[in-house]
Design a protein around this motif. Structure first.
Motif, PDB file in Angstrom:
ATOM      1  N   ALA A 331       0.847  -1.196   0.000  1.00  0.00           N
ATOM      2  CA  ALA A 331       0.000   0.000   0.000  1.00  0.00           C
ATOM      3  C   ALA A 331       0.876   1.236   0.000  1.00  0.00           C
ATOM      4  N   ALA A 332       0.322   2.349  -0.483  1.00  0.00           N
ATOM      5  CA  ALA A 332       1.057   3.617  -0.490  1.00  0.00           C
ATOM      6  C   ALA A 332       1.020   4.239   0.905  1.00  0.00           C
ATOM      7  N   ARG A 333       2.134   4.767   1.336  1.00  0.00           N
ATOM      8  CA  ARG A 333       2.239   5.466   2.611  1.00  0.00           C
ATOM      9  C   ARG A 333       2.832   6.840   2.336  1.00  0.00           C
ATOM     10  N   GLN A 334       2.321   7.873   3.010  1.00  0.00           N
ATOM     11  CA  GLN A 334       2.736   9.229   2.694  1.00  0.00           C
ATOM     12  C   GLN A 334       3.027  10.039   3.939  1.00  0.00           C
ATOM     13  N   ALA A 335       3.742  11.155   3.741  1.00  0.00           N
ATOM     14  CA  ALA A 335       4.046  12.105   4.812  1.00  0.00           C
ATOM     15  C   ALA A 335       4.028  13.501   4.206  1.00  0.00           C
ATOM     16  N   THR A 336       3.535  14.486   4.948  1.00  0.00           N
ATOM     17  CA  THR A 336       3.511  15.871   4.491  1.00  0.00           C
ATOM     18  C   THR A 336       4.223  16.760   5.490  1.00  0.00           C
ATOM     19  N   LYS A 337       4.776  17.846   4.963  1.00  0.00           N
ATOM     20  CA  LYS A 337       5.473  18.826   5.791  1.00  0.00           C
ATOM     21  C   LYS A 337       5.337  20.174   5.102  1.00  0.00           C
ATOM     22  N   GLY A 338       4.508  21.071   5.684  1.00  0.00           N
ATOM     23  CA  GLY A 338       4.252  22.342   5.030  1.00  0.00           C
ATOM     24  C   GLY A 338       3.600  22.118   3.684  1.00  0.00           C
TER      25      GLY A 338
END
Length: 460
Positions: A331-338
């Motif tokens: 599965a796709a895993r994501q992270a965001t920053k700003g």
């Protein structure tokens, strides 16, 4: 010629001359960025990655302890591609592809293609590669491709289009041996692609990265298990100027067929299927190999991008005796920053365990992982564009780069997808219709003056 007739002729001539010599509409020069944006994107993909491989230590009779073998192979990949877009960097667009993400002292040459911009490259760099042997890995003929594009519109995010693209297409990929004694054998084309660019969606500019794994038939454990890839796996990561982040992942769809003819379809992230291997199977041969991990591809990195979480591996199947194979979809895993986003996905995971019925007091586990493989490791990241500043008035957006590269397609199923306005270079100078009216008026005035002067002469 009388004075009146001379005046009329002069007026008519001036009318025609004015219409012909007045400045025609002119195309303005291509707009330039006073200050390039800070938008960026990067993507990478690997065709086949060895997370861990114990050579010569599988499929021994369950009553035997594992025999000592060469060191395990870890962190090595076949078919390694990467693409980068950095609007504010010295190198603004770059792409690279190589046969192996690894090192084999004294082994086959590791082919590499690399391209960067500016200046813009109208043609991609391509290199054909022959048959290669890297320790337990073997690949037939293939092609590496890298293409980097750039123009001022991409720097300002005022045009959309592809900035960089790389691809590795390999044939007849085999892990350990070939024919017999093979853990993985891919008789057909096996490829990965990565790209970066800009698109416009919902009235906003977006930085986009895209990675894809394409495969056909795959044979596992000397043909005990066969896989047919029915749908390619694609990961598309984007971040808009308004801060809209998205990681759109379309998983692979695979059909699994065992030697006894049983078929299973996997098409949803997290799906898995276990196969108990026959007792005589000896899928790995002992091949001493100095195969080791290598340095990353020589491309610039984007600062400030968050690290995408590692994909969660499916738990090892329980195998008290014999050997068991687990095939699963990641599965796709994501992270965001700003205003930055990063995502990662593994298309197909293969886990092979060996049973061990030794007593618990010996410290042996009920099963030991012999091979942990990933087919299609997909990574992407994007940093939001800013609105164009410092451009000349009248500049419109275009759905193509200045070098004619089409904009990347929107993610499948994404709503409100609209290409940038198809405006070319702005038109400057007086309009064509006012020029024609002015010239015609002068000609008509000259004719009227000529007729009036002729009437007066007759009356006199």
């Amino acid at each position: 010629m009388t004075p009146a007739r001379s005046v009329a002729a002069s007026v008519a001539a001036l009318g025609f001359a004015g219409a012909l010599t007045a400045p025609l509409p002119a195309l303005a020069q291509n707009a330039r960025c006073a200050s390039p944006g800070s938008h960026a994107a990067q993507s990478s993909a690997q065709v086949l990655r060895i997370n861990r491989l114990e050579l010569g230590a599988v499929a021994k009779p369950a009553t035997r302890a594992p025999e000592a073998g060469p060191p395990a192979v870890t962190g090595v990949a076949l078919g390694d591609v990467r693409s980068v877009l950095i609007a504010g960097g010295e190198v603004k667009s770059a792409a690279a592809a190589r046969t192996l993400d690894g090192r084999v002292p004294g082994g086959s040459e590791n082919d590499l293609v690399l391209q960067q911009a500016p200046p813009d490259n109208r043609a991609a760099s391509r290199q054909r590669v022959g048959t290669k042997r890297f320790g337990p890995l073997r690949t037939g003929p293939g092609t590496l491709t890298a293409h980097a594009r750039w123009n001022n519109g991409l720097a300002c995010a005022s045009v959309t289009g592809e900035a960089s693209e790389s691809a590795a297409a390999l044939n007849r990929v085999t892990l350990t041996g070939g024919g017999n004694q093979s853990l993985v054998r891919v008789p057909e084309a096996f490829s990965a692609t990565s790209s970066t660019g800009l698109r416009r969606r919902g009235g906003e500019a977006e930085s986009v990265s895209t990675t894809t794994l394409n495969a056909g038939k795959i044979s596992l454990v000397d043909g005990e298990v066969r896989i047919r890839v029915l749908r390619a796996a694609t990961l598309r990561v984007s971040m808009s100027s308004g801060g809209r982040a998205e990681a759109a992942y379309e998983p692979a769809a695979v059909e699994i067929t065992t030697r006894d003819g049983e078929q299973t379809l996997l098409d949803t992230p997290g799906d898995h299927h276990d196969v108990t291997l026959s007792e005589p199977s000896t899928p790995l041969e002992s091949i001493p190999s100095p195969l080791a991990s290598a340095d990353p591809l020589p491309l610039p990195s984007i600062p400030g991008v968050p690290a995408a979480p590692e994909s969660e591996n499916a738990p090892a199947p329980d195998s008290p005796t014999g050997a068991k194979l687990r095939i699963s979809l990641g599965a796709a895993r994501q992270a965001t920053k700003g205003k930055a986003i990063a995502a990662r996905a593994t298309a197909i995971k293969i886990l092979l365990v060996r049973g061990d019925d030794g007593p618990a007091t010996t410290g042996h586990q009920s099963s030991a992982v012999v091979a942990d493989l990933s087919l299609g490791v997909l990574d992407g990241a994007a940093v939001a564009p800013k609105r164009p500043t410092g451009t000349r008035a009248g500049t419109g957006s275009s759905n193509r780069t200045g070098t004619g590269t089409a904009a990347p397609a929107a993610a499948p199923g994404s709503p409100d997808v609209s290409p940038a306005g198809a405006a070319g270079l702005p038109i400057t100078g007086p309009g064509l219709i006012p020029l024609l009216l002015a010239g015609s008026g002068m000609v008509i005035g000259g004719v009227c003056a000529f007729l009036l002067s002729s009437r007066r002469r007759r009356e006199s």
